[in-house]
Scaffold this active site. Structure first.
Site, mmCIF file in Angstrom:
data_model
loop_
_atom_site.group_PDB
_atom_site.id
_atom_site.type_symbol
_atom_site.label_atom_id
_atom_site.label_comp_id
_atom_site.label_asym_id
_atom_site.label_seq_id
_atom_site.Cartn_x
_atom_site.Cartn_y
_atom_site.Cartn_z
ATOM 1 N N TYR A 1 42.459 15.117 26.811
ATOM 2 C CA TYR A 1 41.462 16.054 27.344
ATOM 3 C C TYR A 1 40.445 15.288 28.202
ATOM 4 C CZ TYR A 1 43.231 18.504 23.164
ATOM 5 O OH TYR A 1 44.024 19.036 22.194
ATOM 6 N N TYR B 1 53.865 30.316 24.623
ATOM 7 C CA TYR B 1 52.855 29.254 24.522
ATOM 8 C C TYR B 1 52.340 29.122 23.084
ATOM 9 C CZ TYR B 1 48.528 26.673 25.129
ATOM 10 O OH TYR B 1 47.532 25.748 24.991
ATOM 11 N N VAL C 1 44.777 19.878 18.727
ATOM 12 C CA VAL C 1 43.681 20.244 17.819
ATOM 13 C C VAL C 1 44.138 20.388 16.363
ATOM 14 C CG1 VAL C 1 42.215 21.297 19.581
ATOM 15 C CG2 VAL C 1 43.860 22.719 18.333
ATOM 16 N N SER D 1 48.385 21.060 21.159
ATOM 17 C CA SER D 1 48.491 20.689 22.572
ATOM 18 C C SER D 1 49.537 19.621 22.876
ATOM 19 C CB SER D 1 47.142 20.202 23.089
ATOM 20 O OG SER D 1 46.475 21.255 23.706
ATOM 21 N N LYS E 1 52.281 20.605 24.987
ATOM 22 C CA LYS E 1 52.189 20.638 26.457
ATOM 23 C C LYS E 1 53.126 19.592 27.069
ATOM 24 C CE LYS E 1 47.544 22.550 26.856
ATOM 25 N NZ LYS E 1 46.532 22.544 25.829
HETATM 26 N N1 GLU Z 1 46.787 26.364 20.630
HETATM 27 C C1 GLU Z 1 45.754 25.687 21.236
HETATM 28 C C2 GLU Z 1 45.174 26.490 22.370
HETATM 29 O O1 GLU Z 1 45.677 26.551 23.436
HETATM 30 C C3 GLU Z 1 46.116 24.305 21.619
HETATM 31 C C4 GLU Z 1 44.872 23.609 21.946
HETATM 32 C C5 GLU Z 1 44.870 22.140 21.733
HETATM 33 O O2 GLU Z 1 45.523 21.555 20.883
HETATM 34 O O3 GLU Z 1 44.105 21.570 22.498
HETATM 35 O O4 GLU Z 1 44.176 27.101 22.196
#
Ligand code: GLU
Length: 305
Positions: A241, A189, A259, A61, A64
């Site tokens: 988050y 993504y 994650v 993430s 992002k």
């Molecule tokens: N690849 C992950 C997803 O979108 C990233 C999630 C994350 O790191 O929170 O499911």
């Protein structure tokens, strides 16, 4: 400073036992749960590190942040703000964030999956391969590391087990917010989440955000100040988050977790920090990573509050 970091790592190692490896992407369960590393680059250019700081892991993430930066560079604040909001969702990263019956742009956030998937559509490029190549190039530039690649196994695993992200993308499409082919958008993504980095790479990216778009040892800005301000504000409120409020209390700097176990922190005007420890709390944040960052923040008076 390195002695202090070594000591803090020793103190925090125990917390690696309090979390679990992410398992919704099977490939992520292969990580070594005992790892903990940190890399810091202070604004005077000094670099400090300790622990497993050169171990490679996927950015997840934290990508992002890069997707948002690239979309801002390509389309500007006005267009991006018309497609996603900035309010904290207070929900998990993969939440279907619909308030009432209506899915509206202002309810999306670029640090939550739906908003981040949408960012892929706003990045310049004739194809989604081209868009991803630009994301990868920006990651390499900000990290000062031309060798950054994607982890092919994690990418394949994300793609294979990405049903929830597919559901989110199709929901966007059903509301007319995403026009392109869902698989192509998601490919950009998933690849972005699978970019393989080290704590040092994350510290460099954090440094640029912390220093108003400047790279270590260079005068020119690679990112305009208006965009680093925009991104840092969103990181502060939503980067961890639905644990962002508590993180603001305990650590108090803009940061983004993934994650894969990484945390990238941007301490305004002071330093960039990269942390790695793959066992996560129930919100998806690195348990030992947050403990370590909390201690570093307390010792060095880094909280902006
Ligand atoms: N690849 C992950 C997803 O979108 C990233 C999630 C994350 O790191 O929170 O499911």
């Amino acid at each position: 400073m390195e002695e202090l970091l070594e000591q803090l790592i020793d103190e925090c190692k125990i917390y690696t036992k309090d979390g679990e490896l992410a398992n919704y992407i099977p490939e992520l369960t292969k990580a070594d749960p005992n790892m903990l590393g940190v890399y810091m680059i202070s604004s005077d250019g000094k670099q400090y590190s300790a622990g497993d700081c050169m171990h490679q892991f996927t950015i997840q993430s934290i990508a992002k942040t890069i997707l948002l930066l690239q979309a801002l560079l390509d389309k500007g604040i006005e267009e991006i703000s018309s497609k996603v909001g900035v309010e904290a969702t207070g929900k998990p990263f993969d939440a279907i964030n619909v308030s009432g019956q209506k899915l509206a742009s202002k309810n999306l956030n670029p640090m939550v999956n739906m908003g981040a998937i949408l960012m892929c559509t706003l990045i310049d490029g004739d194809t989604y391969d081209e868009k991803f190549e630009r994301v990868l190039a920006l990651t390499r530039e900000l990290a000062g590391n031309p060798d950054i690649q994607i982890d092919e196994d994690v990418y394949q695993s994300e793609k294979k087990y990405g049903s929830k992200n597919r559901a989110l993308a199709y929901l966007l499409k059903s509301y007319g917010m995403l026009e392109d082919d869902v698989e192509e958008v998601l490919d950009c993504y998933f690849k972005s989440c699978s970019i393989s980095v080290t704590c040092k790479d994350l510290a460099n990216i954090g440094f640029v955000l912390a220093n108003r778009g400047q790279m270590p040892g260079r005068k020119e800005r690679v990112i305009p100040v208006k965009y680093t301000r925009y991104v840092n504000a969103i990181l502060m409120t939503c980067g961890m988050y639905d644990g962002s409020g508590e993180f603001a209390l305990r650590v108090g700097v803009p940061a983004k977790s993934g994650v894969g176990g990484g945390i990238m922190a941007a301490v305004p005007t002071k330093m960039g920090i990269g942390i790695y420890s793959p066992t996560l709390d129930e919100k998806g944040n690195s348990v030992a990573g947050i403990r370590l960052l909390e201690r570093i923040s307390n010792q060095l008076y880094l909280s902006i509050f």
